[in-house]
Design a protein around this motif. Structure first.
Motif: not given
Length: 154
Positions: A28-30, A85-87, A89-98
Motif C-alpha cells: 500500500l505504501d508502494s 521497506w528499506k530495501n 523504497r529506493p527502487m520505487l522512485n528510481d524506475n528500477r522495475e526489474t
C-alpha cells in the motif's frame, strides 16, 4: 489437537497474519510512491491479496479458539518490516522495475517458506491445510509469473 499443540499452531498462524499485514502495508505504501500506473495496479492487487489472506487466517485462528492479533492499534512494526521497506523504497522512485520485482519475489519466497513451516506441523485441520496451501500456491504462481515476465524483458 492437544492444547499445547493448538497454542503453538495459533501462534504460528498469528505470525503469518502479522507477516501478511506488514507486507500488505509495504504494498500500500508502494502504491503511494510509484508513478507507473502498471506498478500502482500491481501493488494495489498484491495488497488486496494479502488483505484477503489475512481474513482467512483470522477465521482459522478463531476457529481454533484463539485470538487473532489486532493491527489497528499497532504502533511498532517488526524489524523485518523495516528491512524489507528499506530495501524496496529506493527502487520505487528510481524506475528500477526489474530490481523492484526481484525484491517482491524475495518477499514472496520468504512468505512461501513461512507457509511451508506451518504446513509441517502435525495434526493440522483439513480446512487450515487447504487455506495455507491455497495461499502459498497463489504466492508461488504470482512469483513465477513475475519471473517469467522478467525473463522476457531481459
Amino acid at each position: 489437537m492437544k492444547v499445547k499443540q493448538s497454542e503453538k499452531v495459533i501462534t504460528k498462524i498469528n505470525n503469518l497474519l502479522e507477516m501478511n499485514f506488514e507486507i500488505e502495508k509495504i504494498y500500500l505504501d508502494s502504491v503511494e510512491i510509484v508513478n507507473d500506473k502498471r506498478l500502482k495496479t500491481f501493488f494495489r492487487e498484491r495488497a488486496f491479496e494479502r488483505n484477503e489472506f489475512g481474513r482467512g487466517l483470522r477465521k482459522q485462528i478463531i476457529k481454533l479458539g484463539g485470538e487473532p492479533k489486532n493491527f489497528d492499534k499497532l504502533n511498532r512494526l517488526s524489524s523485518r518490516y523495516y528491512i524489507l521497506w528499506k530495501n524496496i523504497r529506493p527502487m520505487l522512485n528510481d524506475n528500477r522495475e526489474t530490481e523492484l520485482l526481484d525484491q517482491v519475489c524475495s518477499i514472496k519466497q520468504w512468505s512461501i517458506d513461512n507457509y511451508n513451516s506451518l504446513l509441517q506441523e502435525i495434526n493440522l485441520s483439513l480446512s487450515l491445510c487447504k487455506l495455507l496451501v491455497g495461499q502459498r500456491d497463489a504466492l508461488h504462481v504470482n512469483m513465477n509469473a513475475i519471473k517469467a515476465k522478467e525473463a522476457l524483458v531481459a
